[in-house]
Write an enzyme that holds these catalytic residues in place. Structure first.
Site, PDB file in Angstrom:
ATOM      1  N   TYR A   1       0.894  -1.119   0.078  1.00  0.00           N
ATOM      2  CA  TYR A   1      -0.142   0.115   0.057  1.00  0.00           C
ATOM      3  C   TYR A   1       0.889   1.429  -0.092  1.00  0.00           C
ATOM      4  O   TYR A   1       0.077   2.755  -0.740  1.00  0.00           O
ATOM      5  CB  TYR A   1      -0.712   0.286   1.107  1.00  0.00           C
ATOM      6  CG  TYR A   1      -2.090  -0.868   0.530  1.00  0.00           C
ATOM      7  CD1 TYR A   1      -3.070  -0.371   0.468  1.00  0.00           C
ATOM      8  CD2 TYR A   1      -2.221  -2.108   1.448  1.00  0.00           C
ATOM      9  CE1 TYR A   1      -4.257  -0.981   0.423  1.00  0.00           C
ATOM     10  CE2 TYR A   1      -2.966  -2.847   2.132  1.00  0.00           C
ATOM     11  CZ  TYR A   1      -4.834  -2.555   0.585  1.00  0.00           C
ATOM     12  OH  TYR A   1      -5.120  -3.204   0.519  1.00  0.00           O
TER      13      TYR A   1
ATOM     14  N   GLY B   1       4.622   1.680  -0.582  1.00  0.00           N
ATOM     15  CA  GLY B   1       4.962   1.201  -1.789  1.00  0.00           C
ATOM     16  C   GLY B   1       5.285   1.518  -2.676  1.00  0.00           C
ATOM     17  O   GLY B   1       5.883   2.841  -3.411  1.00  0.00           O
TER      18      GLY B   1
ATOM     19  N   THR C   1       7.265   2.151   8.646  1.00  0.00           N
ATOM     20  CA  THR C   1       6.605   3.519   9.467  1.00  0.00           C
ATOM     21  C   THR C   1       7.437   2.746  10.974  1.00  0.00           C
ATOM     22  O   THR C   1       6.968   1.377  10.572  1.00  0.00           O
ATOM     23  CB  THR C   1       5.038   3.718  10.358  1.00  0.00           C
ATOM     24  OG1 THR C   1       4.479   4.178   9.155  1.00  0.00           O
ATOM     25  CG2 THR C   1       4.352   4.251  11.357  1.00  0.00           C
TER      26      THR C   1
ATOM     27  N   LEU D   1       5.013   8.899  14.325  1.00  0.00           N
ATOM     28  CA  LEU D   1       4.451   8.145  15.471  1.00  0.00           C
ATOM     29  C   LEU D   1       3.374   9.585  15.694  1.00  0.00           C
ATOM     30  O   LEU D   1       1.946   8.655  15.967  1.00  0.00           O
ATOM     31  CB  LEU D   1       4.636   8.251  16.209  1.00  0.00           C
ATOM     32  CG  LEU D   1       5.605   6.569  15.275  1.00  0.00           C
ATOM     33  CD1 LEU D   1       5.677   5.772  16.782  1.00  0.00           C
ATOM     34  CD2 LEU D   1       5.050   5.184  14.515  1.00  0.00           C
TER      35      LEU D   1
ATOM     36  N   ALA E   1       2.453  12.222  14.231  1.00  0.00           N
ATOM     37  CA  ALA E   1       1.431  12.943  13.291  1.00  0.00           C
ATOM     38  C   ALA E   1      -0.056  11.737  13.751  1.00  0.00           C
ATOM     39  O   ALA E   1      -1.358  12.153  13.779  1.00  0.00           O
ATOM     40  CB  ALA E   1       1.799  12.888  12.270  1.00  0.00           C
TER      41      ALA E   1
ATOM     42  N   GLY F   1     -15.760   5.023  15.156  1.00  0.00           N
ATOM     43  CA  GLY F   1     -14.724   4.606  15.271  1.00  0.00           C
ATOM     44  C   GLY F   1     -13.552   4.223  14.630  1.00  0.00           C
ATOM     45  O   GLY F   1     -14.306   3.830  13.283  1.00  0.00           O
ATOM     46  N   PHE F   2     -12.647   4.482  14.303  1.00  0.00           N
ATOM     47  CA  PHE F   2     -11.506   4.799  13.544  1.00  0.00           C
ATOM     48  C   PHE F   2     -11.330   2.710  13.135  1.00  0.00           C
ATOM     49  O   PHE F   2     -11.189   2.142  13.970  1.00  0.00           O
ATOM     50  CB  PHE F   2     -10.731   5.986  13.642  1.00  0.00           C
ATOM     51  CG  PHE F   2      -9.458   5.819  14.779  1.00  0.00           C
ATOM     52  CD1 PHE F   2      -8.558   4.489  15.394  1.00  0.00           C
ATOM     53  CD2 PHE F   2      -9.857   6.557  16.339  1.00  0.00           C
ATOM     54  CE1 PHE F   2      -8.247   4.338  16.200  1.00  0.00           C
ATOM     55  CE2 PHE F   2      -8.852   5.979  17.294  1.00  0.00           C
ATOM     56  CZ  PHE F   2      -7.992   5.096  17.870  1.00  0.00           C
TER      57      PHE F   2
ATOM     58  N   CYS G   1      -3.063   2.285  10.510  1.00  0.00           N
ATOM     59  CA  CYS G   1      -2.501   2.874  11.038  1.00  0.00           C
ATOM     60  C   CYS G   1      -2.488   3.823  12.321  1.00  0.00           C
ATOM     61  O   CYS G   1      -1.176   3.186  13.658  1.00  0.00           O
ATOM     62  CB  CYS G   1      -1.544   4.084  10.453  1.00  0.00           C
ATOM     63  SG  CYS G   1      -0.527   3.641   8.166  1.00  0.00           S
TER      64      CYS G   1
ATOM     65  N   GLN H   1      -4.242   2.316  15.050  1.00  0.00           N
ATOM     66  CA  GLN H   1      -3.723   1.644  16.327  1.00  0.00           C
ATOM     67  C   GLN H   1      -2.704   1.234  16.713  1.00  0.00           C
ATOM     68  O   GLN H   1      -2.094   1.460  17.382  1.00  0.00           O
ATOM     69  CB  GLN H   1      -5.380   0.456  16.111  1.00  0.00           C
ATOM     70  CG  GLN H   1      -5.068  -0.135  17.291  1.00  0.00           C
ATOM     71  CD  GLN H   1      -6.119  -0.870  17.607  1.00  0.00           C
ATOM     72  OE1 GLN H   1      -7.410  -1.093  17.360  1.00  0.00           O
ATOM     73  NE2 GLN H   1      -6.066  -2.639  17.478  1.00  0.00           N
TER      74      GLN H   1
HETATM   75  C1  UDX Z   1      -4.144   7.832   8.119  1.00  0.00           C
HETATM   76  C2  UDX Z   1      -3.237   9.593   7.686  1.00  0.00           C
HETATM   77  O1  UDX Z   1      -4.391   9.277   7.705  1.00  0.00           O
HETATM   78  C3  UDX Z   1      -2.756   8.933   7.045  1.00  0.00           C
HETATM   79  O2  UDX Z   1      -1.669  10.425   7.022  1.00  0.00           O
HETATM   80  C4  UDX Z   1      -1.044   8.038   7.426  1.00  0.00           C
HETATM   81  O3  UDX Z   1       0.242   7.743   6.476  1.00  0.00           O
HETATM   82  C5  UDX Z   1      -1.610   6.558   7.317  1.00  0.00           C
HETATM   83  O4  UDX Z   1      -2.727   6.502   9.018  1.00  0.00           O
HETATM   84  P1  UDX Z   1      -6.084   6.453   7.023  1.00  0.00           P
HETATM   85  O5  UDX Z   1      -5.555   5.015   7.797  1.00  0.00           O
HETATM   86  O6  UDX Z   1      -5.476   5.782   5.354  1.00  0.00           O
HETATM   87  O7  UDX Z   1      -4.460   7.256   6.949  1.00  0.00           O
HETATM   88  O8  UDX Z   1      -7.146   6.752   6.921  1.00  0.00           O
HETATM   89  P2  UDX Z   1      -7.326   8.347   7.074  1.00  0.00           P
HETATM   90  O9  UDX Z   1      -8.823   9.028   6.693  1.00  0.00           O
HETATM   91  O10 UDX Z   1      -6.855   8.737   8.416  1.00  0.00           O
HETATM   92  O11 UDX Z   1      -8.863   7.963   8.838  1.00  0.00           O
HETATM   93  C6  UDX Z   1      -8.472   6.650   9.472  1.00  0.00           C
HETATM   94  C7  UDX Z   1      -9.995   6.650  10.036  1.00  0.00           C
HETATM   95  O12 UDX Z   1     -10.544   7.504  10.776  1.00  0.00           O
HETATM   96  C8  UDX Z   1     -10.517   5.936   9.470  1.00  0.00           C
HETATM   97  O13 UDX Z   1     -11.577   4.530  10.325  1.00  0.00           O
HETATM   98  C9  UDX Z   1     -12.031   6.690   9.128  1.00  0.00           C
HETATM   99  O14 UDX Z   1     -13.221   6.516   8.942  1.00  0.00           O
HETATM  100  C10 UDX Z   1     -11.819   8.028  10.710  1.00  0.00           C
HETATM  101  N1  UDX Z   1     -11.892   8.630  10.815  1.00  0.00           N
HETATM  102  C11 UDX Z   1     -11.249  10.098  10.069  1.00  0.00           C
HETATM  103  C12 UDX Z   1     -13.105   9.709  11.451  1.00  0.00           C
HETATM  104  O15 UDX Z   1     -13.620   8.349  12.303  1.00  0.00           O
HETATM  105  N2  UDX Z   1     -13.850  10.818  11.205  1.00  0.00           N
HETATM  106  C13 UDX Z   1     -13.024  11.302  10.519  1.00  0.00           C
HETATM  107  O16 UDX Z   1     -12.868  13.315  10.984  1.00  0.00           O
HETATM  108  C14 UDX Z   1     -11.920  11.334  10.077  1.00  0.00           C
HETATM  109  P1  ADP Z   2       2.052  -1.665   3.834  1.00  0.00           P
HETATM  110  O1  ADP Z   2       0.661  -0.788   4.107  1.00  0.00           O
HETATM  111  O2  ADP Z   2       2.880  -0.517   4.817  1.00  0.00           O
HETATM  112  O3  ADP Z   2       2.499  -0.777   2.450  1.00  0.00           O
HETATM  113  P2  ADP Z   2       2.485  -4.308   3.022  1.00  0.00           P
HETATM  114  O4  ADP Z   2       1.883  -5.280   3.890  1.00  0.00           O
HETATM  115  O5  ADP Z   2       0.769  -3.455   1.862  1.00  0.00           O
HETATM  116  O6  ADP Z   2       2.648  -2.759   4.121  1.00  0.00           O
HETATM  117  O7  ADP Z   2       3.111  -4.657   2.098  1.00  0.00           O
HETATM  118  C1  ADP Z   2       4.650  -4.747   2.940  1.00  0.00           C
HETATM  119  C2  ADP Z   2       4.841  -5.332   1.365  1.00  0.00           C
HETATM  120  O8  ADP Z   2       6.782  -6.116   1.632  1.00  0.00           O
HETATM  121  C3  ADP Z   2       5.068  -7.046   1.470  1.00  0.00           C
HETATM  122  O9  ADP Z   2       4.342  -7.011  -0.391  1.00  0.00           O
HETATM  123  C4  ADP Z   2       5.335  -8.193   1.319  1.00  0.00           C
HETATM  124  O10 ADP Z   2       5.757  -8.855   1.104  1.00  0.00           O
HETATM  125  C5  ADP Z   2       7.131  -6.701   1.418  1.00  0.00           C
HETATM  126  N1  ADP Z   2       8.053  -7.378   1.834  1.00  0.00           N
HETATM  127  C6  ADP Z   2       8.404  -8.185   2.963  1.00  0.00           C
HETATM  128  N2  ADP Z   2       9.575  -8.392   3.084  1.00  0.00           N
HETATM  129  C7  ADP Z   2       9.975  -7.922   2.153  1.00  0.00           C
HETATM  130  C8  ADP Z   2      11.317  -8.382   1.432  1.00  0.00           C
HETATM  131  N3  ADP Z   2      12.707  -9.082   2.639  1.00  0.00           N
HETATM  132  N4  ADP Z   2      11.632  -8.478   0.454  1.00  0.00           N
HETATM  133  C9  ADP Z   2      10.864  -8.254  -0.597  1.00  0.00           C
HETATM  134  N5  ADP Z   2       9.635  -7.485  -0.170  1.00  0.00           N
HETATM  135  C10 ADP Z   2       9.101  -7.661   1.205  1.00  0.00           C
END
Ligand code: UDX
Ligand code: ADP
Ligand code: UDX
EC number: 1.1.1.22
Length: 471
Positions: free
Chosen positions: A15, A17, A134, A224, A226, A274-275, A279, A281
């Site tokens: 997600y 990379g 992270t 962490l 942010a 609930g969120f 990331c 939690q």
């Molecule tokens: C989050 C951070 O926003 C992003 O900067 C970081 O890099 C990764 O974590 P993400 O988890 O993709 O991103 O979603 P985000 O839009 O932040 O929402 C997180 C959760 O909070 C969701 O379940 C969303 O529905 C909830 N949320 C968000 C609320 O309940 N109320 C709000 O006002 C905003």
């Molecule tokens: P994120 O949300 O942090 O991007 P993902 O689980 O979506 O996490 O992606 C992480 C990717 O990293 C996975 O597709 C996994 O196969 C890959 N991965 C983990 N360890 C290695 C490694 N040693 N070499 C290459 N790819 C790796």
């Protein structure tokens, strides 16, 4: 002199990379970007001729369509990717540990370590290694120790931290137009030069004043921090939503009113069931673990409360459903609209819907689920992970996955809105009402639908942060 980056390798095609490095490739046609992953089927999906990519993200397909084959490549040949690159992003998964020391809190750094060791083993020339995943504070230090202990003569490794702030569902616009790009480096001459090399990459499309250079540890902690502050805002507004329900105040009005204070600001103040997401939690629990390891129990307790409030919000919501349906939902059919953790994503990690459905299962209700984006197999997987002691066949007796909102609501006693998908606004609610058992209840966990309009149709509507109609 800073190295001029011409070849980038990204380890991990997930997600973070995938979209990040696809956008770098798009914006920097003079740089070759190779994204490598051990997971063959994931790489195959990235390379699929019809662009059925492994993740759903608005706009991502267009980016990949333009850059793939030009200067963007996906491969399982991790070693070749490492060897050829001058700059390597480490973007592997860092899930919460499931066992051992810090289980349930600490990040599992096994994947980061394995990737780092691979870099040390394979590299025959100097590299800039960028931590993108992270990670807990001071992980870069461990990476540096591993790299230095295993490097060949004449190979230098400079470590940078460059956390990613993109949110799912808006990844591409966040990457095109980031609030800021944060780069942490050691405050040495070499560290600062490595930092300048990466600044130059981003400067191809990000205005200089939004590229912030800080120390390595500040950078790691800022990521962490942010997420913790964002999650804390949601727990704060959700805590207030409970007061609204009990007093007759309206959480939307309260959020609107406080958001006008420029010190508070209007964004990220939507009360919800609930969120969720991969990331919030995880990062807070990481911060809790870090605080405890540093012998700061009061700090740990403070942040832990943000997660506890979130659990409370989910429990409170499912209890409200049961209370409103005359204190029992046994044998009653509940339609849950939305399964993703938020709209515009197919991702279900830590989705509040999972907890709600589990609660409904425990109350022996029948549950219909509809989500426009989440795959059926994913839903079964999440539900069986949530109830590991219940065989999937038993879960399937209680739960049905539907292909439209109308189908899910048929013969239901109640509709629960768990994700704020726009299409739920456009449902023909008159039609839904006709198909439901009476009285027909709607529980809006996302402040999505127009409660007055639905009440006029005949629904009994319960909304987060508003008192119950009966109260
Ligand atoms: C989050 C951070 O926003 C992003 O900067 C970081 O890099 C990764 O974590 P993400 O988890 O993709 O991103 O979603 P985000 O839009 O932040 O929402 C997180 C959760 O909070 C969701 O379940 C969303 O529905 C909830 N949320 C968000 C609320 O309940 N109320 C709000 O006002 C905003
Ligand atoms: P994120 O949300 O942090 O991007 P993902 O689980 O979506 O996490 O992606 C992480 C990717 O990293 C996975 O597709 C996994 O196969 C890959 N991965 C983990 N360890 C290695 C490694 N040693 N070499 C290459 N790819 C790796
Ligand atoms: C506050 C609110 O700002 C104001 O809107 C409300 O009407 C009354 O309460 P006040 O108490 O006058 O106003 O002072 P404020 O400037 O908000 O500061 C309160 C405390 O927080 C001070 O001790 C200040 O030093 C401290 N503070 C403020 C910080 O420690 N850090 C900050 O970033 C801001």
């Amino acid at each position: 002199m800073p190295v001029k980056v011409s070849k980038i390798c990204c380890i991990g095609a997930g997600y973070v990379g995938g979209p990040t490095c696809a956008v770098i490739a798009l914006k920097c046609p003079h740089i070759t970007v190779t994204i490598v992953d051990l997971n063959q089927s994931r790489v195959d999906a990235w390379n699929s001729p019809d662009f059925s990519l492994p993740i759903y993200e608005p706009g991502l397909v267009d980016v990949v369509r333009e850059a793939r084959g030009r200067n963007l490549f996906f491969s399982t040949d991790v070693d070749k990717g490492i060897e050829e690159a001058d700059l390597i992003f480490v973007s592997v998964n860092t899930p919460t540990k499931k066992s051992g020391v810090g289980a349930g809190f600490a990040a599992d750094l096994n994947y980061v370590e394995l990737a780092t060791r691979r870099i040390a083993t394979v590299a025959n020339s100097s590299k800039i290694v960028v931590e993108k995943s992270t990670v807990p504070c001071r992980t870069a230090e461990s990476m540096r120790t591993i790299l230095e202990a295993n490097s060949k003569p004449n190979c230098r490794f400079d470590i940078l931290s460059n956390p990613e702030f993109l949110a799912e569902g808006t990844a591409i616009s966040d990457l095109f137009n980031p609030d800021r790009v944060l780069i942490g480096s050691l405050e040495t001459k070499e560290g600062e030069e490595a930092c300048r090399s990466l600044v130059e990459v981003y400067a191809n499309w990000v205005p200089q004043e939004r590229i912030l250079s800080v120390g390595l540890w500040s950078s790691e902690l800022s990521k962490l921090a942010a997420n913790a502050m964002l999650a804390q805002r949601i727990s704060s507004i959700n805590a207030l939503s409970a007061i609204c329900e009990a007093t007759g105040a309206n959480i939307d009005e309260v959020a609107h009113a406080i958001g006008y204070d420029s010190r508070i600001g209007p964004k990220f103040l939507k009360a919800s069931v609930g969120f969720g997401g991969s990331c919030f939690q995880k990062d807070i629990l990481n911060l809790v673990y870090l605080s405890e390891s540093l012998h700061l129990p009061e700090v740990a307790a403070y942040w832990r409360q943000v997660v506890e409030m979130n659990e409370y919000q989910k429990r409170r919501f499912s209890k409200r459903v049961v209370d409103t349906l005359f204190n029992t939902i046994t044998g009653k059919r509940i339609a849950v609209l939305g399964f993703a953790f938020k709209a515009d994503t197919g991702d279900t990690r830590e989705s509040a819907a999972i907890t709600l459905i589990k609660d409904f299962q425990c109350e022996r209700a029948l549950v219909n689920i509809y989500d426009p984006q989440v795959e059926e197999a994913q839903i079964w997987n999440d539900l069986s992970e949530a109830s590991p002691l219940i065989p999937i066949e038993s879960i399937k007796k209680q739960v049905t996955i539907c292909h439209s909102a109308i189908e899910a609501c048929k013969n239901a006693e109640a509709v629960v809105i768990a994700t704020e998908w726009k299409e739920f606004l456009e449902i023909d609610w008159e039609e839904v009402y006709k198909g439901m058992n009476k009285p027909a209840f709607v529980f809006d966990g996302r402040l999505l639908v127009d409660a007055e309009k639905l009440t006029k149709i005949g629904f009994k509507v319960t909304t987060i942060g508003r008192p119950s109609a009966a109260a």
